[in-house]
Design a protein around this motif. Sequence first.
Motif, PDB file in Angstrom:
ATOM      1  N   LEU A 175       0.869  -1.027  -0.110  1.00 47.98           N
ATOM      2  CA  LEU A 175       0.108   0.049  -0.151  1.00 47.98           C
ATOM      3  C   LEU A 175       0.885   1.326   0.058  1.00 47.98           C
ATOM      4  O   LEU A 175       0.734   2.196  -0.762  1.00 47.98           O
ATOM      5  CB  LEU A 175      -0.856   0.039   1.155  1.00 47.98           C
ATOM      6  CG  LEU A 175      -2.000  -1.252   1.266  1.00 47.98           C
ATOM      7  CD1 LEU A 175      -2.943  -1.146   2.344  1.00 47.98           C
ATOM      8  CD2 LEU A 175      -2.954  -0.683   0.106  1.00 47.98           C
TER       9      LEU A 175
ATOM     10  N   LYS B  14      -0.221   4.733  -0.240  1.00 44.33           N
ATOM     11  CA  LYS B  14      -1.485   4.778   0.732  1.00 44.33           C
ATOM     12  C   LYS B  14      -0.735   4.538   2.199  1.00 44.33           C
ATOM     13  O   LYS B  14      -0.247   3.504   2.235  1.00 44.33           O
ATOM     14  CB  LYS B  14      -2.523   3.621   0.542  1.00 44.33           C
ATOM     15  CG  LYS B  14      -3.390   4.045  -0.820  1.00 44.33           C
ATOM     16  CD  LYS B  14      -4.452   2.968  -1.071  1.00 44.33           C
ATOM     17  CE  LYS B  14      -5.228   3.189  -1.996  1.00 44.33           C
ATOM     18  NZ  LYS B  14      -6.007   2.059  -2.447  1.00 44.33           N
TER      19      LYS B  14
ATOM     20  N   GLY C 173      -6.535   3.818   5.222  1.00 43.07           N
ATOM     21  CA  GLY C 173      -7.293   3.112   4.440  1.00 43.07           C
ATOM     22  C   GLY C 173      -8.094   2.093   5.198  1.00 43.07           C
ATOM     23  O   GLY C 173      -7.998   2.045   6.470  1.00 43.07           O
ATOM     24  N   LYS C 174      -8.905   1.156   4.519  1.00 43.60           N
ATOM     25  CA  LYS C 174      -9.882   0.409   4.942  1.00 43.60           C
ATOM     26  C   LYS C 174      -9.172  -0.960   4.608  1.00 43.60           C
ATOM     27  O   LYS C 174      -9.134  -1.469   3.490  1.00 43.60           O
ATOM     28  CB  LYS C 174     -11.269   0.656   4.469  1.00 43.60           C
ATOM     29  CG  LYS C 174     -12.231  -0.072   5.155  1.00 43.60           C
ATOM     30  CD  LYS C 174     -13.641   0.567   5.008  1.00 43.60           C
ATOM     31  CE  LYS C 174     -14.237   0.911   3.727  1.00 43.60           C
ATOM     32  NZ  LYS C 174     -15.741   1.019   4.065  1.00 43.60           N
ATOM     33  N   LEU C 175      -9.299  -1.924   5.722  1.00 44.83           N
ATOM     34  CA  LEU C 175      -8.546  -2.994   5.594  1.00 44.83           C
ATOM     35  C   LEU C 175      -9.581  -4.276   5.777  1.00 44.83           C
ATOM     36  O   LEU C 175     -10.421  -4.047   6.815  1.00 44.83           O
ATOM     37  CB  LEU C 175      -7.445  -3.354   6.244  1.00 44.83           C
ATOM     38  CG  LEU C 175      -6.144  -2.295   6.085  1.00 44.83           C
ATOM     39  CD1 LEU C 175      -5.054  -2.685   6.932  1.00 44.83           C
ATOM     40  CD2 LEU C 175      -5.826  -2.474   4.440  1.00 44.83           C
TER      41      LEU C 175
ATOM     42  N   TRP D  26      -5.755   2.998  10.183  1.00 41.57           N
ATOM     43  CA  TRP D  26      -6.456   1.860   9.558  1.00 41.57           C
ATOM     44  C   TRP D  26      -7.707   1.463   9.988  1.00 41.57           C
ATOM     45  O   TRP D  26      -7.738   1.252  11.492  1.00 41.57           O
ATOM     46  CB  TRP D  26      -5.496   0.709   9.485  1.00 41.57           C
ATOM     47  CG  TRP D  26      -4.092   0.765   8.927  1.00 41.57           C
ATOM     48  CD1 TRP D  26      -2.972   1.006   9.678  1.00 41.57           C
ATOM     49  CD2 TRP D  26      -3.735   1.047   7.550  1.00 41.57           C
ATOM     50  NE1 TRP D  26      -1.915   1.309   8.611  1.00 41.57           N
ATOM     51  CE2 TRP D  26      -2.354   1.092   7.208  1.00 41.57           C
ATOM     52  CE3 TRP D  26      -4.534   1.237   6.425  1.00 41.57           C
ATOM     53  CZ2 TRP D  26      -1.712   1.448   5.956  1.00 41.57           C
ATOM     54  CZ3 TRP D  26      -3.942   1.335   4.956  1.00 41.57           C
ATOM     55  CH2 TRP D  26      -2.635   1.586   4.853  1.00 41.57           C
TER      56      TRP D  26
ATOM     57  N   GLN E 101     -15.479  -0.703  -1.059  1.00 40.63           N
ATOM     58  CA  GLN E 101     -14.233  -0.983  -1.415  1.00 40.63           C
ATOM     59  C   GLN E 101     -13.201  -0.997  -0.134  1.00 40.63           C
ATOM     60  O   GLN E 101     -13.268  -0.166   0.818  1.00 40.63           O
ATOM     61  CB  GLN E 101     -13.750  -0.107  -2.437  1.00 40.63           C
ATOM     62  CG  GLN E 101     -14.119  -0.381  -3.948  1.00 40.63           C
ATOM     63  CD  GLN E 101     -13.523   0.360  -4.922  1.00 40.63           C
ATOM     64  OE1 GLN E 101     -12.307   0.868  -4.564  1.00 40.63           O
ATOM     65  NE2 GLN E 101     -14.092   0.333  -6.052  1.00 40.63           N
ATOM     66  N   PHE E 102     -12.356  -2.115  -0.491  1.00 41.11           N
ATOM     67  CA  PHE E 102     -11.144  -2.036   0.641  1.00 41.11           C
ATOM     68  C   PHE E 102      -9.777  -1.839  -0.018  1.00 41.11           C
ATOM     69  O   PHE E 102      -9.747  -2.111  -1.172  1.00 41.11           O
ATOM     70  CB  PHE E 102     -11.195  -3.578   1.266  1.00 41.11           C
ATOM     71  CG  PHE E 102     -12.350  -3.948   2.072  1.00 41.11           C
ATOM     72  CD1 PHE E 102     -12.385  -3.456   3.353  1.00 41.11           C
ATOM     73  CD2 PHE E 102     -13.496  -4.711   1.547  1.00 41.11           C
ATOM     74  CE1 PHE E 102     -13.528  -3.712   4.102  1.00 41.11           C
ATOM     75  CE2 PHE E 102     -14.605  -4.948   2.329  1.00 41.11           C
ATOM     76  CZ  PHE E 102     -14.566  -4.521   3.540  1.00 41.11           C
ATOM     77  N   ASP E 103      -8.778  -1.174   0.822  1.00 39.87           N
ATOM     78  CA  ASP E 103      -7.650  -1.123   0.289  1.00 39.87           C
ATOM     79  C   ASP E 103      -6.494  -2.264   0.258  1.00 39.87           C
ATOM     80  O   ASP E 103      -5.684  -2.551  -0.627  1.00 39.87           O
ATOM     81  CB  ASP E 103      -7.023   0.025   0.913  1.00 39.87           C
ATOM     82  CG  ASP E 103      -7.907   1.051   0.803  1.00 39.87           C
ATOM     83  OD1 ASP E 103      -7.941   1.854  -0.447  1.00 39.87           O
ATOM     84  OD2 ASP E 103      -8.315   1.906   1.689  1.00 39.87           O
ATOM     85  N   GLY E 104      -6.788  -3.129   1.133  1.00 39.27           N
ATOM     86  CA  GLY E 104      -6.084  -4.452   1.245  1.00 39.27           C
ATOM     87  C   GLY E 104      -6.768  -5.441   1.941  1.00 39.27           C
ATOM     88  O   GLY E 104      -7.819  -5.050   2.737  1.00 39.27           O
TER      89      GLY E 104
ATOM     90  N   HIS F  42     -14.632  -6.187  -7.646  1.00 45.96           N
ATOM     91  CA  HIS F  42     -14.071  -5.127  -6.834  1.00 45.96           C
ATOM     92  C   HIS F  42     -12.710  -5.175  -7.561  1.00 45.96           C
ATOM     93  O   HIS F  42     -12.106  -6.036  -7.953  1.00 45.96           O
ATOM     94  CB  HIS F  42     -13.652  -5.891  -5.225  1.00 45.96           C
ATOM     95  CG  HIS F  42     -13.183  -5.070  -4.192  1.00 45.96           C
ATOM     96  ND1 HIS F  42     -11.868  -5.012  -4.243  1.00 45.96           N
ATOM     97  CD2 HIS F  42     -13.630  -4.519  -3.279  1.00 45.96           C
ATOM     98  CE1 HIS F  42     -11.671  -4.139  -3.338  1.00 45.96           C
ATOM     99  NE2 HIS F  42     -12.686  -3.955  -2.499  1.00 45.96           N
TER     100      HIS F  42
ATOM    101  N   VAL G 133      -6.681  -5.648  -5.051  1.00 38.74           N
ATOM    102  CA  VAL G 133      -5.862  -4.906  -4.255  1.00 38.74           C
ATOM    103  C   VAL G 133      -4.709  -5.716  -3.659  1.00 38.74           C
ATOM    104  O   VAL G 133      -4.929  -7.052  -3.842  1.00 38.74           O
ATOM    105  CB  VAL G 133      -6.862  -4.317  -3.154  1.00 38.74           C
ATOM    106  CG1 VAL G 133      -7.749  -3.505  -3.542  1.00 38.74           C
ATOM    107  CG2 VAL G 133      -7.408  -5.649  -2.419  1.00 38.74           C
TER     108      VAL G 133
END
Lengths: 344, 354, 500, 318
Positions: free
Chosen positions: B155, B160, B163-165, B195, B222-225, B244, B247
């Motif tokens: 990330l 990044k 974010g959202k995991l 996070w 959406q998730f970033d990871g 999606h 990622v």
Amino acid sequence: MIGRWLAGNRGFAVAIALFAVLFVTYNLMHTRGFSTAVLVQNANESVAIGFVAMAQTVPVLMGGLDLSVGAVMTLSACIASVMVNGTMGEIVFGAFVTLLAGTSFGFMNGLLVVYGRIQAIIATLATGAIAIGLALLIRPEPGGDVDGDLGWALTNTVWDFADTYGLAQGGEAAWLQPFINIPVPLILQFGIACLVWLPIKRTVTGMTIYAIGSAEGAAFVSGLPINRAKILAYTLSGFFASCGGLYLAIQTSSGNADMVQAGAYTLNSIAAVVLGGTALLGGSGGVIASLVGALILRVISFYFRILDIDPLLQPLIEGLVLLAAVSFGAGRTFSIRNRLELFR
Amino acid sequence: PTIVAGPGADPTCFAPWSPDIKYMQWPAKTGPFKIALVNGFVGNTWRIQMVKTAKAYAEDPAIKDKIAEFKVVSTGTDAPAQLGAIEDFINQGYDAIVTIAVSPDGFDRVIKLADKNDVVLVPFDNVLDTDAVMQVNEDQLAMGRTWAEFVLKELAAAGKTSGKLLEVRGLAGNSVDRDRSLGIHEVLDASGGAWEVVQVVGNWDDGTAQKVTADAIAVNGQFDGIMAQGGTTGVVQALMDAGHPMVPIAGESENGFRKLVAAHSADGLKGISIGQSPGLVAIAMKAAISALEGNPMPQLISVPLPIADYNQLQDGANYWSDLPDNFFTVNEFPPCGVNVSGPAIMAQSEANTN
Amino acid sequence: MAAPIIALTGVSKSFAGIRALEGVDFAAFAGSTHAILGENGAGKSTLIKIIAGVLQPETGEMRLNGAPGRFAGPNAAADAGIICMFQELSLIPDLTVAQNISLSRPPRRFGLIDRRAQILRAEEVLARVRCEDVDPRTLVRDLSLSRRQMVEIAKALGRDPRVLILDEATSALTARDVQTVYDLLSRLKADGVSSLFISHRMHEVEELCDRLSVFRNGRHIETFAKGARSDAEIVRLMIGRDVTAKYPPKPAPVARPAVLQVGGLSWETALNGVSLTLGRGEILGIGGLDGQGQKELLLALFGVLRGVRATVAVNGKPGLPAAPVLAKARSLALVPEDRKTEGLMLSLSIAENMVAAAFDKVARGGIIDRTRVAALIDKGVEVLQIKAGSVDDAVSTLSGGNQQKVVLAKWLMTDPQIIMLNDPTRGIDIGTKQEIFRIMRQLAEEGRSILFYSSDYAELIGCADRVIVLYDGRVVRELTGMAITEEALVAASLNTGDAA
Amino acid sequence: MSRLGTLSAADRPLVIAFGFILVILAVGTVYTLSTTGTMPLLTPKYLLLQLQTGSFLGICAAGLMAVILIGHIDLSIPWTLTAAAMIGTAVGGPGAVPAALAVGLCVGLINGLGVAVLRIPSMIFTLGLDTVLRGLMVAQTGGYAPQDAATPLMLTLAKSSILGFPAALFVWAAVSVAVAFLLSRTTFGRALYAIGTRERAAYLSGMRTTRVIIGAFVLSGLCAALAGALLAGYSAKAYQGMGNAFLLPAIAAVVLGGTNVLGGRGRYAGTLIGVVLIVLLNSVLSIMQMPEALRQIIYGSVIIGMLLIYGRGDRVTS
Ligand SMILES: Nc1ncnc2c1ncn2[C@@H]1O[C@H](COP(=O)(O)OP(=O)(O)OP(=O)(O)O)[C@@H](O)[C@H]1O
Ligand SMILES: Nc1ncnc2c1ncn2[C@@H]1O[C@H](COP(=O)(O)OP(=O)(O)OP(=O)(O)O)[C@@H](O)[C@H]1O
Ligand SMILES: [Mg+2]
Ligand SMILES: [Mg+2]
């Protein structure tokens, strides 16, 4: 006399015979067969399932079913894993609380079935989930520190018990000698079964459990205490299940809120009841018979340890043996001459 | 066993978990030995692969002569049955018992009996919360840390730092689940980034993981990871089904997951795959034999994490595009001389029939 | 007269909208034997269930020996000396006779049930009802229906009744047992025990009772002393209209082509070579003491029993049907012994029950034709004059007689050629009985053949064109036309003297 | 409605269950509103996703309902589903789905024979068969590496979408229409109710009780197998234990839909609503990140609570 008993307890007699054959053969094939060590090991392994089978039997006699027995056992084990340690007094108190909790849970099942008027199958399925949830709350992760001495004393022979607690001159007292090789778990299991169940069977409420399984309407108009008997049956079920849980916790010195294990115990308990010769429709059979049923279930799995069977075929063989065992009585179906008797 | 000073035998294979680990030594016996494997339940591919690996390894020329008898039983999730089986093998005079414990506690009695009879008891994979037995495992905490570090690194590379995991956890109440999750959160907390972690329970099972991931995406967008403890193939399936974007993802060592990463890493499915190897059983067996021969052994043996990220994936070497998704790719441990390739033995007869 | 031992005033009770009792006033006196008469569904059983504490009334009050009271449950009633023998027996099949006899108040020792004392007590009361042949240790499950009824009576006696209630307690008894019961009741009466007696057999009522109460449609119609009214009057009170001839007239004997020929039918120990011929349009009665193989004979012909040996021809086609479904295909029908468990699916609707046997007739390729079903049901209701609010109601809401009509209707819808009836009038009131006899005769006139087992000789005499009497699983006598008399039937049943 | 259709006029469970579905959605929405400020639960996308994943459970429940109606139970659903999927994918190609269904058919036949002919209680016979099937699948996986990739047909049935609706939903709908028709309009269906009410009377009415019982188990086996084939498509592969999550929810769905667990009473529409209820409940609990412990407690309490509400209705009318 014996003829009459056999006629009335055909299933039980078959179960005893089957168990005897399986168990003796196992010992014959075992390198250390017929030794105390093997007996102690076998006994330990059978206690929890034995109690759960007993727990299942009481509602089944009434034509009910308790799908929460495995979960109540698990819940009790988790409670015990927290409570059963410390001084002797604390241990006894902890054991008491454990049994009380399981028994109360059974009592609650009884209330739901009687006053909630929910079918037992589904009511106990649901309360089983609740019991597992509570168990997970008490013990989010497996563990606990149940008193180790107690664990050792209760999972060995009478001599070890006396030795651990320095009773009867450390187990050397002369009067104790005839008994020193008896496994404590066997004494606990059969002792509780006989001390609790046999007297209850000879009360009106206990007899009512059979009467309900046989003909509920007739039992009611005969003035038998229907509600009391139903509640008693589920309460006893909870009690026996919590005995199983308490022993499990002592045996493993820990608790584990394992849902899969709880489910497996519940299903095995039904199998044990059937193997013991108790009719799932109720009315006839008994708690001791189911104990034998549970022993049969256990003994079958002993064989995998002494026979050379491909490990990946073992589950299949286990399943086939179980199917064969429960189909054992089916031959009778074909000897029935009046087909109406098939529909009980 | 007696507690002795290190170092132990063959430290490249039997690596101590940490420097301060103690060493154990049993009185030397002469082989060949009777060894038993007491498994828990068998209803998944990992366990089946493990059992097959054990059987194959017992036939390996390197140790074949040291084994007089090798017996395997699976007891289900039932603790008394597992304890009973172990005790039974002790009674039958077996020299060593390797086992995957159904619960991290509750083995006091069999440990005591094993010690009395000089039987070597080796739990692996699901290990016990005790230092009284020799155990073999991968470091689950480290696995969790490595996963999180990888995702954060990818990330960061994309610029990044917050974010959202999505964290897909395993079976509730299991210590492996706990440790892996602890490792992940340790790293996330230490990173200082903002996070937001959405946790779902996937039970290490493809179907459940796929369902809960799909739900999580439907609800959270959406998730970033993603960090998934298991059922990773299902997680990626859900990702693709939901459209999606790809990622960074950290997951287990399922063949299917590795196939997907290999195929889609260019699209952004930058994955790391770390496995709990079914080959652990071979190391446990080897350790048991070594102990029986009287060698000092570390009480807790750490098996290195078999790590492969998207740059390292190589068809036919650490994943197999022509084999089914369900196999666990890592099985060999060259430093230990454990060279039984799981997928290979699993695929054997089919290869023959095709 | 002294204060009544039991007095009800304004008692009402309904079930799911059905009025079973409405504003009933009723009184019973000490030392009397009081008959309760009424059609099926008149509310007799409901009344005594309220007295016995099994049901709670909605309105009204009950007085016991003049004091207001109401029983919370069967035990409370038993404590007050009110012991009831229910229409649907109250024995527990899986318990022993001894356990059943002292069911709710067993003898105890150290707080636990004393098995030995239980057996002794059972032996003693069994002796009082002359059932020494019943071993107290056998399971009730293994007893015949008539033995069970006797055990039920013994059980009631064992509880020292002050008021003994018998709800059709003699419906399945053999003649000898009936006599025993008569003797008992008169002895009890001499001891000051009062009895409430429900029966559909008028001669029993006349023989035993000193007072009679008639119920109709949930209402108490009238109470009077024995002899105050003639039989015809009583029946009129019961069914609310005049009754003419009891049985429809029989046709003159004619030669009939055989539709069913049975030779040497044997099964287990119950049947030992029964041979019979059933003619077209004939009503063939089966007589004999209870348990001489009559039921088994019907079951065997219907394909229920396994291992039957016989030569059978149905409509000239040889072979015994191997299952009810095949028997049905060969135009056989069976109205079984116990309508509640064998004839009906109680919680299903009347409609559902009526078409239960005829589904294949109204279905094409397994798919049901709803219009044909509706037509069929309408016809059934009309032909049998079933009194029901709606055919969609559960069949359990019907009274016994109407339930039996539904069973009959179910089979008539299959358009059967051979109809076997197993004691179809048991527990059925005079009015409904007559209707059933009328329907039977009508069916015979349509050319259907009927095999008819009845435990009541009068019915055989009144209905059957011909009667065969079974003894020990064999036909010992065949009676035709005028030869069918009570004397001949009794003699044949006991297999005495001049057996054929 | 015809006279036969009103057999179980118990619309109450349906209405109550439906009301509870709304409550679940409302609670979930309040949660998402308070955490993320959005209402994803009320979007068609989310609801369709739930129905898609719910279709596997729905199909299992449809078959199970037939078995419950005759007063029996089918505990072999988990491994019937798994075995069908695993054998189906192992066969592969166009034969995959038929092979899966054949597995279901065989399992159903064996269960039916055991229960109807050998008269072994279904509770125990189906449990035994479940164990045997698990053993077979372990042996099969251990024997060699069976192909486990879903075939294109499985993928299409489970994942593609038609007119914006998931194809799995159409499969579920087709099964539902078929089962509902079977239950209410065929001799087989009516016989199920009759046998569940009183087998002895059904037998003496000349119904082919043995065949009907076998038929019910075959229906259950086929449905579980179909669900297995679909689930394999959804996951793109078959795997050990894929059916484990379906048995208890299927029983709960059937019962919450108003079917009597002891047989004889129940409507298919109820089962349909029961499935939706269970699926949404699970999903919302998962979204709320409810710990497993509380999730179990809520799950159990909901079942009991709803049955208590259904039951209270009985008391009022009687
Ligand atoms: N005909 C019937 N058949 C079966 N059960 C019935 C019948 N009628 C009523 N019941 C049920 O029987 C129960 C009454 O039982 P009973 O009065 O014997 O309770 P109990 O166990 O004596 O209670 P307690 O312990 O409070 O005295 C009630 O639940 C009632 O609904
Ligand atoms: N449990 C019940 N549920 C619904 N309706 C009932 C119930 N018990 C009785 N009834 C109805 O109440 C009415 C009176 O029934 P009851 O059994 O008292 O009649 P009875 O006079 O005893 O008839 P029979 O001579 O057939 O025994 C009938 O219409 C019957 O269908
Ligand atoms: Mg009471
Ligand atoms: Mg009556």
